[in-house]
Design a protein around this motif. Sequence first.
Motif, PDB file in Angstrom:
ATOM      1  N   PRO A   1       2.918  -4.739   9.887  1.00  0.00           N
ATOM      2  CA  PRO A   1       2.433  -5.684   8.326  1.00  0.00           C
ATOM      3  C   PRO A   1       1.141  -6.573   9.909  1.00  0.00           C
ATOM      4  O   PRO A   1       2.246  -6.661  11.295  1.00  0.00           O
ATOM      5  N   GLN A   2       0.302  -6.496   9.017  1.00  0.00           N
ATOM      6  CA  GLN A   2      -0.793  -6.826   9.841  1.00  0.00           C
ATOM      7  C   GLN A   2      -1.945  -7.590   8.802  1.00  0.00           C
ATOM      8  O   GLN A   2      -1.656  -7.227   8.171  1.00  0.00           O
ATOM      9  N   LYS A   3      -2.047  -8.505   9.383  1.00  0.00           N
ATOM     10  CA  LYS A   3      -3.047  -9.250   8.322  1.00  0.00           C
ATOM     11  C   LYS A   3      -4.524  -8.968   8.424  1.00  0.00           C
ATOM     12  O   LYS A   3      -5.415  -8.445   8.873  1.00  0.00           O
ATOM     13  N   CYS A   4      -4.646  -8.133   6.480  1.00  0.00           N
ATOM     14  CA  CYS A   4      -6.059  -8.592   6.135  1.00  0.00           C
ATOM     15  C   CYS A   4      -6.663  -9.790   5.914  1.00  0.00           C
ATOM     16  O   CYS A   4      -6.325  -9.560   4.479  1.00  0.00           O
ATOM     17  N   VAL A   5      -7.793  -9.366   5.883  1.00  0.00           N
ATOM     18  CA  VAL A   5      -8.936 -10.215   5.709  1.00  0.00           C
ATOM     19  C   VAL A   5      -9.498 -10.093   4.831  1.00  0.00           C
ATOM     20  O   VAL A   5     -10.637  -9.195   5.164  1.00  0.00           O
ATOM     21  N   MET A   6     -10.343 -10.585   3.167  1.00  0.00           N
ATOM     22  CA  MET A   6     -11.546 -10.154   2.641  1.00  0.00           C
ATOM     23  C   MET A   6     -12.104 -12.093   2.168  1.00  0.00           C
ATOM     24  O   MET A   6     -11.978 -12.037   1.513  1.00  0.00           O
ATOM     25  N   GLY A   7     -13.311 -12.219   2.908  1.00  0.00           N
ATOM     26  CA  GLY A   7     -14.113 -13.585   3.172  1.00  0.00           C
ATOM     27  C   GLY A   7     -12.901 -14.838   3.378  1.00  0.00           C
ATOM     28  O   GLY A   7     -12.073 -14.509   4.552  1.00  0.00           O
ATOM     29  N   GLU A   8     -13.817 -15.652   3.363  1.00  0.00           N
ATOM     30  CA  GLU A   8     -12.767 -17.130   3.736  1.00  0.00           C
ATOM     31  C   GLU A   8     -11.430 -16.876   3.033  1.00  0.00           C
ATOM     32  O   GLU A   8     -10.641 -18.049   3.456  1.00  0.00           O
ATOM     33  N   ASP A   9     -11.337 -16.340   1.673  1.00  0.00           N
ATOM     34  CA  ASP A   9     -10.079 -17.495   0.795  1.00  0.00           C
ATOM     35  C   ASP A   9      -9.237 -16.073   0.570  1.00  0.00           C
ATOM     36  O   ASP A   9      -8.151 -16.486  -0.126  1.00  0.00           O
ATOM     37  N   LEU A  10      -9.002 -14.893   0.913  1.00  0.00           N
ATOM     38  CA  LEU A  10      -7.759 -13.995   0.752  1.00  0.00           C
ATOM     39  C   LEU A  10      -7.619 -13.500   2.173  1.00  0.00           C
ATOM     40  O   LEU A  10      -7.731 -12.549   3.135  1.00  0.00           O
ATOM     41  N   ALA A  11      -6.403 -13.736   2.582  1.00  0.00           N
ATOM     42  CA  ALA A  11      -6.154 -12.888   3.608  1.00  0.00           C
ATOM     43  C   ALA A  11      -3.825 -12.520   3.290  1.00  0.00           C
ATOM     44  O   ALA A  11      -3.377 -13.127   2.243  1.00  0.00           O
ATOM     45  N   VAL A  12      -4.185 -11.242   4.088  1.00  0.00           N
ATOM     46  CA  VAL A  12      -2.769 -10.233   3.087  1.00  0.00           C
ATOM     47  C   VAL A  12      -2.457  -9.559   4.290  1.00  0.00           C
ATOM     48  O   VAL A  12      -2.907  -8.822   4.670  1.00  0.00           O
ATOM     49  N   GLU A  13      -1.193  -9.780   4.026  1.00  0.00           N
ATOM     50  CA  GLU A  13       0.209  -9.173   5.120  1.00  0.00           C
ATOM     51  C   GLU A  13       0.265  -7.892   4.603  1.00  0.00           C
ATOM     52  O   GLU A  13       0.899  -7.730   3.446  1.00  0.00           O
ATOM     53  N   VAL A  14      -0.117  -6.571   5.065  1.00  0.00           N
ATOM     54  CA  VAL A  14      -0.030  -5.067   4.772  1.00  0.00           C
ATOM     55  C   VAL A  14       0.713  -4.808   5.698  1.00  0.00           C
ATOM     56  O   VAL A  14       0.193  -4.869   6.870  1.00  0.00           O
ATOM     57  N   THR A  15       1.476  -3.732   5.146  1.00  0.00           N
ATOM     58  CA  THR A  15       2.724  -3.044   5.641  1.00  0.00           C
ATOM     59  C   THR A  15       3.050  -1.070   5.714  1.00  0.00           C
ATOM     60  O   THR A  15       2.355  -1.265   4.294  1.00  0.00           O
ATOM     61  N   GLY A  16       2.330  -0.777   7.011  1.00  0.00           N
ATOM     62  CA  GLY A  16       2.444   0.528   6.745  1.00  0.00           C
ATOM     63  C   GLY A  16       4.066   1.033   6.698  1.00  0.00           C
ATOM     64  O   GLY A  16       4.450   2.408   7.106  1.00  0.00           O
ATOM     65  N   GLU A  17       4.902   0.719   6.957  1.00  0.00           N
ATOM     66  CA  GLU A  17       6.329   0.694   7.630  1.00  0.00           C
ATOM     67  C   GLU A  17       7.162   1.853   7.019  1.00  0.00           C
ATOM     68  O   GLU A  17       6.399   1.691   5.127  1.00  0.00           O
ATOM     69  N   GLY A  18       7.468   3.005   7.597  1.00  0.00           N
ATOM     70  CA  GLY A  18       7.866   3.761   6.410  1.00  0.00           C
ATOM     71  C   GLY A  18       7.116   5.042   5.560  1.00  0.00           C
ATOM     72  O   GLY A  18       7.525   5.386   4.717  1.00  0.00           O
ATOM     73  N   ALA A  19       5.731   4.509   5.722  1.00  0.00           N
ATOM     74  CA  ALA A  19       4.971   5.238   5.024  1.00  0.00           C
ATOM     75  C   ALA A  19       4.565   7.056   5.372  1.00  0.00           C
ATOM     76  O   ALA A  19       4.985   7.007   6.390  1.00  0.00           O
ATOM     77  N   VAL A  20       4.965   7.807   4.608  1.00  0.00           N
ATOM     78  CA  VAL A  20       4.416   9.094   4.789  1.00  0.00           C
ATOM     79  C   VAL A  20       2.701   9.226   4.570  1.00  0.00           C
ATOM     80  O   VAL A  20       2.285   9.061   3.124  1.00  0.00           O
ATOM     81  N   PRO A  21       2.184  10.010   5.536  1.00  0.00           N
ATOM     82  CA  PRO A  21       0.351   9.988   5.330  1.00  0.00           C
ATOM     83  C   PRO A  21       0.277  11.326   4.342  1.00  0.00           C
ATOM     84  O   PRO A  21       1.405  12.330   4.026  1.00  0.00           O
ATOM     85  N   PRO A  22      -0.623  10.542   3.461  1.00  0.00           N
ATOM     86  CA  PRO A  22      -1.791  11.740   2.446  1.00  0.00           C
ATOM     87  C   PRO A  22      -1.701  12.950   3.261  1.00  0.00           C
ATOM     88  O   PRO A  22      -2.271  13.228   3.910  1.00  0.00           O
ATOM     89  N   ALA A  23      -1.432  13.984   2.537  1.00  0.00           N
ATOM     90  CA  ALA A  23      -2.265  14.766   2.523  1.00  0.00           C
ATOM     91  C   ALA A  23      -3.132  15.301   2.162  1.00  0.00           C
ATOM     92  O   ALA A  23      -3.913  15.609   1.160  1.00  0.00           O
ATOM     93  N   ASP A  24      -4.288  14.689   3.408  1.00  0.00           N
ATOM     94  CA  ASP A  24      -5.688  14.440   2.509  1.00  0.00           C
ATOM     95  C   ASP A  24      -6.611  14.454   3.314  1.00  0.00           C
ATOM     96  O   ASP A  24      -7.048  13.360   4.168  1.00  0.00           O
ATOM     97  N   VAL A  25      -7.362  15.282   4.338  1.00  0.00           N
ATOM     98  CA  VAL A  25      -7.813  15.656   5.225  1.00  0.00           C
ATOM     99  C   VAL A  25      -9.244  14.893   5.176  1.00  0.00           C
ATOM    100  O   VAL A  25      -9.210  14.847   6.612  1.00  0.00           O
ATOM    101  N   ARG A  26     -10.036  15.019   4.466  1.00  0.00           N
ATOM    102  CA  ARG A  26     -11.223  13.682   3.843  1.00  0.00           C
ATOM    103  C   ARG A  26     -11.686  12.803   4.072  1.00  0.00           C
ATOM    104  O   ARG A  26     -12.108  11.717   4.675  1.00  0.00           O
ATOM    105  N   GLY A  27      -9.476  11.701   4.109  1.00  0.00           N
ATOM    106  CA  GLY A  27      -9.306  10.555   4.044  1.00  0.00           C
ATOM    107  C   GLY A  27      -9.118  10.128   5.115  1.00  0.00           C
ATOM    108  O   GLY A  27      -9.914   9.574   5.735  1.00  0.00           O
ATOM    109  N   TRP A  28      -8.370  11.295   5.778  1.00  0.00           N
ATOM    110  CA  TRP A  28      -8.354  11.087   7.305  1.00  0.00           C
ATOM    111  C   TRP A  28     -10.003  10.995   8.166  1.00  0.00           C
ATOM    112  O   TRP A  28      -9.518  10.299   9.004  1.00  0.00           O
ATOM    113  N   LEU A  29     -10.365  11.915   7.757  1.00  0.00           N
ATOM    114  CA  LEU A  29     -11.842  12.213   8.678  1.00  0.00           C
ATOM    115  C   LEU A  29     -12.324  10.756   8.359  1.00  0.00           C
ATOM    116  O   LEU A  29     -12.886  10.465   8.897  1.00  0.00           O
ATOM    117  N   ASP A  30     -12.274  10.095   7.040  1.00  0.00           N
ATOM    118  CA  ASP A  30     -12.513   8.741   7.178  1.00  0.00           C
ATOM    119  C   ASP A  30     -12.379   7.534   8.662  1.00  0.00           C
ATOM    120  O   ASP A  30     -12.973   6.928   8.100  1.00  0.00           O
TER     121      ASP A  30
END
Length: 549
Positions: free
Chosen positions: A354-383
């Motif tokens: 998990p890591q802290k993702c911030v937007m502006g001064e009033d929103l901070a969210v812990e978002v995790t990528g644990e156990g995530a399966v990468p999508p089969a999306d080549v253009r998304g990966w390139l982005d």
Amino acid sequence: MLSPAEGDLLRRLVAPYLQDGHQYSLHNLAHLCRQVPQERWPEVVGEHFARLREASQGGESAEELLRGVHARLLAEESVSPQLAGAMRYARRVADGLVLAYALDGDTSVRILTDQDVERVGAQELDQAARANLMRVAVRHEEIPVEGGAVLHSLYGDSPFVASQALFLAQAARQATGEPLPDGGALVVVPTRHNLVFHPVGDGSVVDAVNSLAAYALGAYQDGAGALSPRLYWWHHGRLTSLTVIDDATRSFSVQPPPELLRRMKSLVRLAPAGRILTRDTAAAPDLAALGQRLREGLARLAADPSGLADVFAGAVTLAHARCADDPRAAHVDTWDPWALAVQLGTLLFAGGQPQKCVMGEDLAVEVTGEGAVPPADVRGWLDAVYVAIVCREWERVERLCGVPMERLREDDSVDSYLLHWAETLRAYFARQPMDDIVQKLLATMEASMPDALTHGPDDFVNRIDYQPVALFHRILAGDHDAFAKALSGALDEHRAYWGDAPAPRARVALGPLAMAVLARGYEFPVADELPYLPKYLLDGGRIEVIPRP
């Protein structure tokens, strides 16, 4: 279309005209009779056969034939064996459709015979038939349908309107002022008097399939001059039927061929992400609405990480869109979505704590990528790789390049050159031998040739998708002058593709920006002020610390 009693009446009325041994279809005559009271049917039948007799006289001069001949689509079922024997020049152009020549007279239309063709000459007659056909007056109407697709209807009084489907590229340009995309168009010709088409140019093609198929069947059953109930794909001058008719069950189904399915899938992936120029990208984005959607999506990720892909895509979109009002990326409101895109893209494809993702001064969210399966999306990966390079997040770039290639290869919506390009970047950032990197780059370049493309639109591939590949080639060669020239060309291509469209992707040339950042790291002389390359992302002046796990 007639009751049994009406059908019996029509047969009795036409019987006196059938003594010459010819076979006649009563389909169009039945349509005419259905529209008038029964007491007028003898008159309608008499006029119908009078026109047929007049049309069959022949004897015109070669000049008269050339002046009046038109290319004509006929329903295959309407060509009797007797007629087919007299017009061996005719050819089947698609399931259910035959191309013939017809002479447009003052009061009737006559199908030309082999003798007519021989008298004038096949080549000269064919040229005149096409030229005359494309001069037929048509009216054009745009018809929006559910799902966002727009159908183009061409219609008119002439019985030759539908035949313009033979030369749809020219007909579409004459009617709309726009060329058809490389993917061609879906088209229906339910009656002689109209054709309806939808360009295969964006993701709305999926909605157009059902709308066109339903319209074709209904108009064929109800309209005078019925031609075909089928849905066709016009591509590079050829018509391919997508409609499969089961005669045993009298059922219809739509089955696109594999090549069209690949194109449709690619367009569906490209259009919603705003990567290609469509009607939807012609409207200026609402920055406040984009920002609000991103905030709401980010807030939900704490409890439900399943929406990570959509939120990442939203961050990339807002990162681009902010550069409309802030083309140098000088403000923190512009930096926030770029930083978020780096974090979310890495979590999406490479996972992590998990890591802290911030937007502006009033929103901070812990978002995790644990156990995530990468999508089969080549253009998304390139982005994800491009934004990480732009933000100088080299550790994250290496993590992204550790995504299993087997997973990316499961993306069947892209041409093979993108897979080769992904392999090239993975090899480069994994510090593989230069010979291996060069071989992968050469495979990318070879697979991006126009004749190898079956998924993405040609102009998008050449002007947008391929440009980072060309720039990377110059980086590997260490050729500063060639890189500068290629970068200028890439920005020109970006401008040529997007024009003055206000779409978010039009604001930043993301792939060239990433390659320019990479080149700067090798001390290539890259100017600070270049269009579509935000200055403070290019020179690193806006780059701030991005939170880590």
